[in-house]
Design a protein around this motif. Sequence first.
Motif, PDB file in Angstrom:
ATOM      1  N   GLY A  14      57.503 -24.196 -29.023  1.00  0.00           N
ATOM      2  CA  GLY A  14      56.371 -24.272 -29.951  1.00  0.00           C
ATOM      3  C   GLY A  14      55.483 -25.464 -29.649  1.00  0.00           C
ATOM      4  N   TRP A  15      56.099 -26.584 -29.301  1.00  0.00           N
ATOM      5  CA  TRP A  15      55.331 -27.784 -28.951  1.00  0.00           C
ATOM      6  C   TRP A  15      54.532 -27.557 -27.669  1.00  0.00           C
ATOM      7  N   GLY A  36      57.686 -21.611 -32.377  1.00  0.00           N
ATOM      8  CA  GLY A  36      58.572 -21.267 -31.269  1.00  0.00           C
ATOM      9  C   GLY A  36      59.474 -20.081 -31.582  1.00  0.00           C
ATOM     10  N   ILE A  37      60.054 -20.063 -32.770  1.00  0.00           N
ATOM     11  CA  ILE A  37      60.979 -18.987 -33.137  1.00  0.00           C
ATOM     12  C   ILE A  37      60.232 -17.683 -33.400  1.00  0.00           C
ATOM     13  N   PHE A  70      57.914 -18.378 -24.595  1.00  0.00           N
ATOM     14  CA  PHE A  70      56.761 -19.275 -24.544  1.00  0.00           C
ATOM     15  C   PHE A  70      55.457 -18.492 -24.637  1.00  0.00           C
ATOM     16  N   LEU A  71      55.349 -17.405 -23.885  1.00  0.00           N
ATOM     17  CA  LEU A  71      54.137 -16.589 -23.945  1.00  0.00           C
ATOM     18  C   LEU A  71      53.948 -15.962 -25.323  1.00  0.00           C
ATOM     19  N   GLY A  72      55.041 -15.601 -25.976  1.00  0.00           N
ATOM     20  CA  GLY A  72      54.957 -15.100 -27.349  1.00  0.00           C
ATOM     21  C   GLY A  72      54.430 -16.151 -28.302  1.00  0.00           C
ATOM     22  N   ALA A  73      54.841 -17.411 -28.114  1.00  0.00           N
ATOM     23  CA  ALA A  73      54.344 -18.498 -28.959  1.00  0.00           C
ATOM     24  C   ALA A  73      52.862 -18.750 -28.706  1.00  0.00           C
ATOM     25  N   VAL A  74      52.428 -18.647 -27.453  1.00  0.00           N
ATOM     26  CA  VAL A  74      51.003 -18.820 -27.132  1.00  0.00           C
ATOM     27  C   VAL A  74      50.186 -17.691 -27.762  1.00  0.00           C
ATOM     28  N   VAL A  75      50.684 -16.461 -27.681  1.00  0.00           N
ATOM     29  CA  VAL A  75      49.997 -15.321 -28.293  1.00  0.00           C
ATOM     30  C   VAL A  75      49.919 -15.507 -29.806  1.00  0.00           C
TER      31      VAL A  75
END
Length: 89
Positions: A14-15, A36-37, A70-75
Amino acid sequence: MSFIIWIVVGGILGWLASLVMRTDAQQGLFLNVVVGIIGALLGGWLLSPLFGAGTINADDFSLMSLLVSFLGAVVLLAIVNLIFRGRVR
């Protein structure tokens, strides 16, 4: 033990996603963990079938699962920025 890994790895992802999307100054530790989660859940739903990998939420701890999470968190951050600010940073 996997719950602690979710929190730690979710916070780091997430960070990193908040650094990429330039929202780090607006988020604290708690929001980084949440992003992040939830981003890993979103990545598992949207991106996991495309990449053929699991996520950190599925107890699949590999480089590909970290990338999908990580890509899911960016999306997720892009969607939040689009909804609340009207544009993606």
